[in-house]
Design an enzyme around this catalytic site. Structure first.
Site, PDB file in Angstrom:
ATOM      1  N   CYS A  45       0.916  -1.271   0.192  1.00 44.52           N
ATOM      2  CA  CYS A  45       0.035  -0.094   0.162  1.00 44.52           C
ATOM      3  C   CYS A  45       1.030   1.341   0.011  1.00 44.52           C
ATOM      4  O   CYS A  45       0.618   2.141  -0.618  1.00 44.52           O
ATOM      5  CB  CYS A  45      -1.008  -0.127   1.330  1.00 44.52           C
ATOM      6  SG  CYS A  45      -2.296  -1.364   1.191  1.00 44.52           S
ATOM      7  N   ASP A 138     -21.067  12.353 -14.138  1.00 41.88           N
ATOM      8  CA  ASP A 138     -22.465  12.146 -14.073  1.00 41.88           C
ATOM      9  C   ASP A 138     -22.863  11.054 -12.906  1.00 41.88           C
ATOM     10  O   ASP A 138     -23.670  10.726 -12.352  1.00 41.88           O
ATOM     11  CB  ASP A 138     -23.064  11.271 -15.298  1.00 41.88           C
ATOM     12  CG  ASP A 138     -22.416  10.024 -15.654  1.00 41.88           C
ATOM     13  OD1 ASP A 138     -21.669   9.456 -14.976  1.00 41.88           O
ATOM     14  OD2 ASP A 138     -22.871   9.305 -16.733  1.00 41.88           O
TER      15      ASP A 138
END
Length: 222
Positions: A45, A138
């Site tokens: 990570c 959107d």
């Protein structure tokens, strides 16, 4: 549970390293990438967030907002950020160029279908997998990729995918295998030769195939 292509991405609220957000408000009229991580202070990570910090300007050019998610606290995220900056040999600053969501109760990991059943933490709980969600202006899901916790992502590929998504959202083309910006695109199969002549003033060429079918049509990137 999970989220599928074309779904409206949930308008969740969460605490982050940049304060509390409501996702749709935070996203505004931008594109967005939400990418999750198994836990703070984990090696893979750290390489990923460091790389995204280095690439943040490239995503910003494309009007893409970045936001990470991990199951630890905001305080841990802030402390971990110093390690990430040190890893990329940047001054050990507190902040990264994107927020990190705190998902301590794993509510979002469960809601978004991010759990990796094959990899578990010391308490025996499934780790959060390495999800990538691309969300359009959107607020709909445009792409999702789910990696196991043990496999780091290729963020050059994520950048390439964004270029393709943004191009094909406004032009009637598809991008072939390994496509990169500036290379030829493909004319969509449902476009007639007459419409293609109007849409692509630079023209297109058709690959000859044993079947005799003319579905392999290439055109310069519009």
């Amino acid at each position: 549970m999970g989220i599928y292509l074309g779904d409206t991405f949930p308008n969740f609220e969460a605490n982050t390293t940049e304060g509390k957000i409501k996702f749709h408000d935070w996203l505004g009229d931008s594109w967005g990438i939400l990418f999750s991580h198994p836990a703070d202070y984990t090696p893979v990570c750290t390489t990923e967030l460091g790389t995204m910090a280095q690439m943040a300007a490239e995503f910003e050019k494309r009007k893409v907002k970045l936001i990470a998610l991990s199951v630890d606290s905001v305080y841990d995220h802030e402390c971990w950020s110093k390690d990430i900056n040190a890893y990329i040999e940047k001054a050990p600053e507190k902040k990264l160029p994107f927020p990190i969501i705190s998902d301590e109760k794993r509510d979002l990991a469960v809601q978004f279908g991010m759990l990796d059943p094959a990899e578990r933490n010391k308490e025996g709980l499934p780790l959060t997998a390495r999800a990538v969600f691309v969300i359009g202006p959107d607020k709909k899901m445009k792409l999702s990729i789910l990696y196991p916790a043990t496999t780091g992502r290729n963020f050059d590929e994520i950048l390439r995918v964004v270029d393709s998504l943004q191009l094909t959202a406004c032009k009637k083309v598809a991008t072939p295998v390994n496509w990169k910006v500036g290379e030829d695109c493909m004319v969509l199969p449902n476009i007639s030769p007459e419409e293609a002549a109007q849409l692509f003033p630079k023209g297109y060429h058709t690959k000859d195939l044993p079947s005799g079918k003319t579905y392999m049509r290439f055109t310069p990137q519009p």
